[in-house]
Design a protein around this motif. Structure first.
Motif, mmCIF file in Angstrom:
data_model
loop_
_atom_site.group_PDB
_atom_site.id
_atom_site.type_symbol
_atom_site.label_atom_id
_atom_site.label_comp_id
_atom_site.label_asym_id
_atom_site.label_seq_id
_atom_site.Cartn_x
_atom_site.Cartn_y
_atom_site.Cartn_z
ATOM 1 N N SER A 316 -4.753 -4.727 0.532
ATOM 2 C CA SER A 316 -4.284 -5.945 -0.140
ATOM 3 C C SER A 316 -3.238 -5.654 -1.213
ATOM 4 C CB SER A 316 -5.472 -6.695 -0.766
ATOM 5 O OG SER A 316 -6.058 -5.927 -1.812
ATOM 6 N N VAL A 317 -2.806 -4.401 -1.341
ATOM 7 C CA VAL A 317 -1.772 -4.073 -2.334
ATOM 8 C C VAL A 317 -0.587 -3.313 -1.733
ATOM 9 C CG1 VAL A 317 -3.502 -3.963 -4.179
ATOM 10 C CG2 VAL A 317 -2.768 -1.848 -3.060
ATOM 11 N N VAL A 318 -0.694 -2.856 -0.496
ATOM 12 C CA VAL A 318 0.268 -1.907 0.043
ATOM 13 C C VAL A 318 1.575 -2.556 0.507
ATOM 14 C CG1 VAL A 318 -0.462 -1.936 2.476
ATOM 15 C CG2 VAL A 318 0.365 0.205 1.434
ATOM 16 N N ALA A 319 1.608 -3.871 0.682
ATOM 17 C CA ALA A 319 2.780 -4.529 1.281
ATOM 18 C C ALA A 319 4.101 -4.225 0.581
ATOM 19 C CB ALA A 319 2.543 -6.035 1.358
ATOM 20 N N PRO A 320 4.202 -4.369 -0.757
ATOM 21 C CA PRO A 320 5.510 -4.101 -1.372
ATOM 22 C C PRO A 320 5.919 -2.633 -1.292
ATOM 23 C CG PRO A 320 3.861 -4.535 -3.065
ATOM 24 C CD PRO A 320 3.229 -4.858 -1.745
#
Length: 368
Positions: A316-320
Motif C-alpha cells: 500500500s506504499v510502493v506505488a510512487p
C-alpha cells in the motif's frame, strides 16, 4: 562541543600566512561560557551545546585586533538531516557570499576534524570518495543474458532469493525518526534525483507522451506523498539504489553492493521496487510482458521477501516508488529501448498510481 583556542589560533595562522593571536572565543546570542578572556589570558575551551551556534573570534594580527565568526550548521528537519546536507549548505555559502554587493564576506570554508580542529577546504575543488576495489560481475550481466537467451538456471533463482533475503535482513533494522521518514518521502517526489527531477529531464513535447502526462504523474505522486507521510513507523535501514548495476556477484550467491544512495534510512519499498522494476524492465525488452524467465525471478523475489518480513503494508506504499523507477528506465536519456517498451512502462506507472494496493500477481494487467 568544545573548541580549543589554541587550535583556532593555529588554523588562523595557517589561513592568513602570518602569526595570529586568539584573544577570545564567545558564543553569539547565548550566555554560554567564553573560551578566553582578554583580562586573564587563560585558555579555556569554549563549551557549547551542539552545532549551529555562531562563535565570535577575537584575534590579533601585528598588534591590530580583528573579529570573525565561525559558523556551523545544526541538524534540522528542513533538509539538513545529513552531514552532507550541512556541508552542501556551507559550501554554497562560501561560493556565493562574496559575489553579492554589500554581503558579509566569507573568509574560508572548512571542516572540524578530530578534537574540533578547523581544517580549511577553500582551495579544494570537487569532492572525491576513495573505496575498496572488489572483484565480481554486475548482476546486470545476468539480466542481459536472460533477456537474450531466455535460459533460466538454478543459480538465477537462488540469486534472486538471496537478494530478497538480504533486503529482508537489512530492513529489519528500524529507526524512530518521523521527520526523517517524511524527508525521504519528500525527496522521492521533489528532489533533483527524485520524480520531479526525472520529469524535468524528459524532452519537451516528448512524442510518446500526451501533453500534460508528466504533470499528471507528478500530481498523483504528490497525493501519494500525503498518504505515506503517516507511515513514519516504516523507517528502516536501506540501500537506496538497489538495482542490478549496483550488485556485484563474485561466485554462486556471494555478492557485494555499490553506490548506496540518499542516506542510511528510508522506506523499504524503495529497495524492493528498484530491483523488481528491473526484472519487469528486462522482461519487457524480451517479451513485452512479464513472462519467463523473469516471471520466475519476480515471483521468487516478492514471495521470499513477503514471507520473511510479513510486510503486507508495503503493497500500500510502493506505488510512487515504482513510478520513480519506471521514469528512470523509460527515460530516453538513460536507455535506448523500443518505443513499445517505453509505452508499457508508462502505462505501468499510470496504473499502479491509481491502485490503493499494489498486487504483484497483476503486473501484466498494469502494463495494458
Amino acid at each position: 562541543m568544545e573548541i580549543d583556542p589554541s587550535e583556532v589560533e593555529a588554523y588562523l595562522t595557517h589561513l592568513f600566512g602570518t602569526d595570529v593571536q586568539v584573544l577570545a572565543l564567545e558564543p553569539i546570542g547565548d550566555s554560554g561560557t567564553a573560551a578566553v578572556t582578554k583580562t586573564d589570558g587563560r585558555r579555556r575551551p569554549l563549551k557549547m551545546y551542539g552545532y549551529g551556534q555562531p562563535v565570535l573570534i577575537h584575534y590579533q594580527v601585528a598588534g591590530q585586533e580583528h573579529r570573525a565568526v565561525l559558523r556551523t550548521m545544526a541538524p534540522s528537519p528542513f533538509g539538513h538531516e545529513y552531514r552532507a546536507d550541512r556541508a552542501a549548505g556551507l559550501l554554497l555559502s562560501y561560493d556565493t557570499f562574496n559575489n553579492l554587493p554589500r554581503h558579509v564576506h566569507a573568509l574560508d570554508v572548512g571542516v572540524l576534524i578530530s578534537g574540533h580542529r578547523p581544517l580549511s577546504l577553500r582551495h579544494g575543488g570537487e569532492f572525491f570518495l576513495l573505496t575498496d576495489y572488489v572483484e565480481g560481475e554486475l548482476y546486470a550481466r545476468d539480466m542481459e543474458r536472460l533477456r537474450d537467451t531466455g535460459t533460466l538456471t538454478d543459480l538465477d533463482v537462488r540469486r534472486a532469493r538471496r537478494l530478497a533475503e538480504y533486503l529482508a535482513q537489512i530492513h529489519a533494522v528500524k529507526s524512530d525518526d518521523p521527520a526523517l521518514y517524511r524527508r525521504r518521502i519528500r525527496d522521492l517526489i521533489g528532489a533533483g534525483e527524485g520524480i520531479m527531477g526525472l520529469t524535468d529531464s524528459y524532452p519537451p513535447d516528448f512524442p510518446l507522451l500526451p501533453a500534460g502526462w508528466l504533470e499528471q504523474i507528478e500530481k498523483a505522486c504528490v497525493s501519494w506523498r500525503w498518504r505515506l507521510n503517516r507511515k513514519t513507523h516504516r523507517l528502516a535501514q536501506v540501500h537506496g539504489d538497489f538495482h542490478p548495476f549496483n550488485v556485484l556477484f563474485s561466485e554462486d550467491v556471494e555478492f557485494c553492493l555499490l553506490d548506496r544512495s540518499r542516506g542510511a534510512w528510508g522506506e523499504p519499498g524503495d529497495d524492493v521496487s528498484c530491483m523488481t522494476m528491473n526484472y519487469l524492465f528486462f522482461s519487457l525488452q524480451r517479451s513485452e510482458s512479464l513472462a519467463p524467465p523473469f516471471q520466475e525471478l519476480w515471483d521468487v523475489f516478492w514471495n521470499t521477501y513477503l514471507e520473511i518480513t510479513g510486510d503486507q503494508e508495503m503493497l500500500s506504499v510502493v506505488a510512487p516508488f515504482f513510478a520513480w523507477r519506471g521514469l528512470v528506465v523509460a527515460s530516453p536519456m538513460w536507455y535506448n529501448i523500443p518505443d513499445a517498451v517505453r509505452m508499457k512502462v508508462f502505462r505501468f506507472i499510470e496504473n499502479v498510481l491509481r491502485e490503493d494496493v499494489f498486487d504483484p500477481t497483476r503486473v501484466n494487467e498494469y502494463i495494458y
